[in-house]
Design a protein around this motif. Structure first.
Motif, PDB file in Angstrom:
ATOM      1  N   LEU A 273      53.053  39.057  31.766  1.00  0.00           N
ATOM      2  CA  LEU A 273      52.219  37.905  32.162  1.00  0.00           C
ATOM      3  C   LEU A 273      53.102  36.685  32.429  1.00  0.00           C
ATOM      4  CD1 LEU A 273      50.084  39.860  31.179  1.00  0.00           C
ATOM      5  CD2 LEU A 273      49.069  38.020  29.838  1.00  0.00           C
ATOM      6  N   ASN A 274      52.784  35.959  33.483  1.00  0.00           N
ATOM      7  CA  ASN A 274      53.552  34.777  33.887  1.00  0.00           C
ATOM      8  C   ASN A 274      52.677  33.536  33.902  1.00  0.00           C
ATOM      9  OD1 ASN A 274      56.327  35.475  34.961  1.00  0.00           O
ATOM     10  ND2 ASN A 274      55.032  37.058  35.872  1.00  0.00           N
TER      11      ASN A 274
ATOM     12  N   GLU B 214      50.262  32.833  36.822  1.00  0.00           N
ATOM     13  CA  GLU B 214      49.014  33.583  37.022  1.00  0.00           C
ATOM     14  C   GLU B 214      47.801  32.836  36.477  1.00  0.00           C
ATOM     15  OE1 GLU B 214      50.911  37.045  35.465  1.00  0.00           O
ATOM     16  OE2 GLU B 214      52.240  36.932  37.198  1.00  0.00           O
ATOM     17  N   TRP B 215      47.962  32.089  35.362  1.00  0.00           N
ATOM     18  CA  TRP B 215      46.801  31.290  34.937  1.00  0.00           C
ATOM     19  C   TRP B 215      46.584  30.129  35.906  1.00  0.00           C
ATOM     20  CZ3 TRP B 215      46.875  26.150  34.007  1.00  0.00           C
ATOM     21  CH2 TRP B 215      48.036  25.537  33.513  1.00  0.00           C
TER      22      TRP B 215
ATOM     23  N   GLN C 252      47.161  30.275  39.133  1.00  0.00           N
ATOM     24  CA  GLN C 252      46.480  30.836  40.310  1.00  0.00           C
ATOM     25  C   GLN C 252      44.984  30.952  40.037  1.00  0.00           C
ATOM     26  OE1 GLN C 252      49.368  34.363  40.909  1.00  0.00           O
ATOM     27  NE2 GLN C 252      48.670  33.790  42.942  1.00  0.00           N
ATOM     28  N   HIS C 253      44.655  31.405  38.812  1.00  0.00           N
ATOM     29  CA  HIS C 253      43.246  31.561  38.467  1.00  0.00           C
ATOM     30  C   HIS C 253      42.547  30.204  38.408  1.00  0.00           C
ATOM     31  CE1 HIS C 253      39.885  32.278  35.541  1.00  0.00           C
ATOM     32  NE2 HIS C 253      39.614  33.098  36.529  1.00  0.00           N
TER      33      HIS C 253
ATOM     34  N   VAL D 163      46.065  39.456  41.347  1.00  0.00           N
ATOM     35  CA  VAL D 163      47.319  38.718  41.184  1.00  0.00           C
ATOM     36  C   VAL D 163      48.227  39.492  40.225  1.00  0.00           C
ATOM     37  CG1 VAL D 163      46.226  36.497  41.686  1.00  0.00           C
ATOM     38  CG2 VAL D 163      46.439  37.255  39.302  1.00  0.00           C
ATOM     39  N   GLY D 164      49.361  38.897  39.885  1.00  0.00           N
ATOM     40  CA  GLY D 164      50.299  39.526  38.951  1.00  0.00           C
ATOM     41  C   GLY D 164      51.647  39.733  39.606  1.00  0.00           C
ATOM     42  N   GLN D 165      52.700  39.340  38.866  1.00  0.00           N
ATOM     43  CA  GLN D 165      54.059  39.341  39.410  1.00  0.00           C
ATOM     44  C   GLN D 165      55.015  40.331  38.748  1.00  0.00           C
ATOM     45  OE1 GLN D 165      55.553  37.171  41.959  1.00  0.00           O
ATOM     46  NE2 GLN D 165      53.398  37.231  42.487  1.00  0.00           N
TER      47      GLN D 165
ATOM     48  N   ALA E 144      50.162  43.313  44.235  1.00  0.00           N
ATOM     49  CA  ALA E 144      50.046  42.580  42.971  1.00  0.00           C
ATOM     50  C   ALA E 144      50.142  43.564  41.800  1.00  0.00           C
ATOM     51  CB  ALA E 144      48.707  41.844  42.944  1.00  0.00           C
TER      52      ALA E 144
ATOM     53  N   TYR F 181      48.344  43.433  38.661  1.00  0.00           N
ATOM     54  CA  TYR F 181      47.232  43.625  37.730  1.00  0.00           C
ATOM     55  C   TYR F 181      46.347  44.790  38.179  1.00  0.00           C
ATOM     56  CZ  TYR F 181      48.050  38.944  35.576  1.00  0.00           C
ATOM     57  OH  TYR F 181      48.562  37.853  34.928  1.00  0.00           O
TER      58      TYR F 181
ATOM     59  N   LEU G 172      46.639  35.081  29.240  1.00  0.00           N
ATOM     60  CA  LEU G 172      46.857  33.924  30.130  1.00  0.00           C
ATOM     61  C   LEU G 172      46.383  32.634  29.458  1.00  0.00           C
ATOM     62  CD1 LEU G 172      45.909  35.363  33.652  1.00  0.00           C
ATOM     63  CD2 LEU G 172      48.180  35.149  32.615  1.00  0.00           C
TER      64      LEU G 172
END
Ligand SMILES: NC(=O)c1ccc[n+]([C@@H]2O[C@H](COP(=O)([O-])OP(=O)(O)OC[C@H]3O[C@@H](n4cnc5c(N)ncnc54)[C@H](OP(=O)(O)O)[C@@H]3O)[C@@H](O)[C@H]2O)c1
Length: 336
Positions: free
Chosen positions: A39-40, A43-44, A46-47, A60-62, A96, A98, A319
Motif C-alpha cells: 500500500l502506498n 492510493e488514499w 487517489q481515492h 488503483v495500486g502501485q 493496477a 488491487y 489506506l
C-alpha cells in the motif's frame, strides 16, 4: 475469464470488491497472478481526491508481487511460473495492482530470488523506482547509478529526509551502494539501529525542532551535494535547502515550494516516479535487471512489512492508517 478486483465505483465512493476481465499481455508485458500487494500513500490520495484517475470505475495500486501466468510477445527475461515484483501504472485498470491478475512491463519487473517472500517483494516497486529516478534519473540528481559503477561517490555526503519510510529506506541503501561516505537520515529516534543497518551513518531525530535538525546536519557535513526529501513538508524542505551545498540538488516527492534566487547554483525538483516515462525507463529497467542479484546477496533489503488482514477487503483500512499517519518504519501489505 474473470477475476476479483477492488475498485472505486465513482469519485470518492467507498472501495468495492467486484469482478473484471483478465487481460492478455501485450508486447513486452507479463500477466501476473498477484500474491501480495503493498500500500502506498498515493492510493488514499487517489481515492480521496480523484488524483490520476481519468475515468471510473477505477482500479488503483502501485506495488505487487506474484507469479508470472503468461508472457507476451517479445518477452525474453521471464517464463510462466517465475516469482516477480512489479509496479502498477496510473490510469490503467489492467495495469493496477488491487486485483488478482495484473499486467506489467517485463523490463520494469524483477525476478525474485528464493530468499525474498512475496510480502517483502510487494514493498519494492514504488520505493525503488522513486529512489532510482530521484538519485540517478537524467531529469533529477543525475548521479552515476551503482548498476554502472559501484561506489562512485566515496568521500561525499548525502541527506535523506524521512529515512524510515519506504522511499527513504531504499534511498539509503542505494546511497550506500553508490559509495557515499556520510549518509545522514532523519527519522524518529527509535529507528536509528534499523537505518544504520541499512547504511545510514548518522540518524537525526526528526521530532527535534527544525533549527536543531538543521544544525545537527550542518555539524556532520558542510558539503552536502544531494538531499532527498522524501517527505516534502514545509519544514523538511527548509531543512534540506538550508544544508544543501552550492551546485547541489534536492529531490522532493511533492511539488517543491523552494524558489532558488537568481544566481543560486542549487536546484530543488519534484521527482516523478513514473518508470515508463522515456527519460526514466533506461535507468529503471537497468536497476530492475540488477535487483535479483542484490536481493539474493543481501546488498538490498526489502522494507520491513506489516501484513494486514482481509486481502483486497482489508486495503481500505490500511489506506486509512496511511492517511492518518499511523504507519512508521514499515510497509503495509495484504496477501491474496
Ligand atoms: N513523487 C512521486 O512520484 C512519489 C513516489 C513515491 C512516494 N511519494 C510520496 O512520498 C512520500 C513518502 O512515501 P513513502 O512511501 O516513503 O511513505 P511511507 O513509507 O508511508 O512514510 C512513512 C514514514 O514517514 C516518516 N515521516 C513522516 N513525517 C516525517 C518528517 N517530518 N520527517 C521525517 N520523516 C517523516 C515516518 O517516519 P518515523 O516513523 O520515523 O517518524 C514514517 O516512517 C509520500 O507522501 C508519498 O505520497 C511520491
Amino acid at each position: 475469464m474473470s477475476q476479483k478486483v477492488l475498485f472505486i465505483p465513482s469519485k470518492q465512493a467507498p472501495f468495492e470488491v467486484g469482478t473484471a476481465e483478465i487481460h492478455k499481455p501485450g508486447h513486452g508485458e507479463i500477466l501476473i497472478k498477484v500474491q501480495a500487494i503493498g500500500l502506498n500513500p498515493i492510493e488514499w490520495k487517489q481515492h480521496a481526491f480523484g488524483l490520476l484517475i481519468d475515468s471510473y470505475p477505477a482500479i488503483v495500486g502501485q506495488d505487487a508481487a506474484g507469479v508470472v501466468e503468461e508472457v507476451g510477445a517479445g518477452v525474453t527475461n521471464f517464463v510462466k511460473g517465475d516469482r516477480v515484483a512489479a509496479r502498477g501504472a496510473f490510469n490503467s485498470n489492467a495495469h493496477a495492482t488491487y486485483q488478482q491478475y495484473m499486467l506489467a512491463p517485463a523490463d520494469l519487473s524483477a525476478k525474485l530470488p528464493s530468499n525474498i517472500s512475496f510480502e517483502e517483494a510487494a514493498s519494492l516497486p514504488t520505493g525503488v523506482d522513486t529512489a532510482t529516478v530521484g538519485l540517478f534519473g537524467p531529469m533529477d540528481a543525475k548521479l552515476i547509478s551503482p548498476v554502472e559503477t559501484l561506489g562512485a561517490y566515496k568521500g561525499q555526503s548525502i541527506l535523506i529526509i524521512g529515512g524510515s519510510g519506504s522511499v527513504g529506506a531504499y534511498a539509503i541503501q542505494l546511497a550506500r551502494l553508490s559509495g557515499f561516505t556520510t549518509i545522514i537520515a532523519t527519522a524518529s529516534a527509535r529507528h536509528e539501529a534499523y537505518l544504520k543497518s541499512l547504511g545510514a551513518t548518522h540518524v537525526i531525530d526528526r521530532n527535534l525542532p527544525e533549527a536543531e535538525v538543521t544544525q545537527a546536519v550542518a555539524n556532520i557535513s558542510k558539503g552536502i551535494k544531494v538531499v532527498f526529501d522524501t517527505i516534502t513538508e514545509e519544514n523538511t524542505q527548509k531543512i534540506g535547502w538550508a544544508v544543501l551545498a552550492s551546485g547541489g540538488h534536492m529531490c522532493t516527492t511533492h511539488v517543491t515550494s523552494i524558489k532558488p534566487q537568481e544566481g543560486d547554483s542549487r536546484k530543488a525538483k519534484w521527482v516523478l516516479s513514473v518508470p515508463t516515462m522515456p527519460p526514466n525507463r533506461p535507468v529503471c529497467s537497468a536497476m530492475w535487471a540488477q535487483f535479483t542479484k542484490w536481493l539474493e546477496d543481501g546488498s538490498i533489503r526489502p522494507n520491513k512489512v506489516e501484513v494486514i488482514p482481509g486481502g483486497l477487503e482489508g486495503i481500505a483500512a490500511g489506506l486509512d492508517r496511511l492517511k492518518t499517519d499511523q504507519v512508521s518504519g514499515v510497509k503495509l501489505v495484504v496477501t491474496l
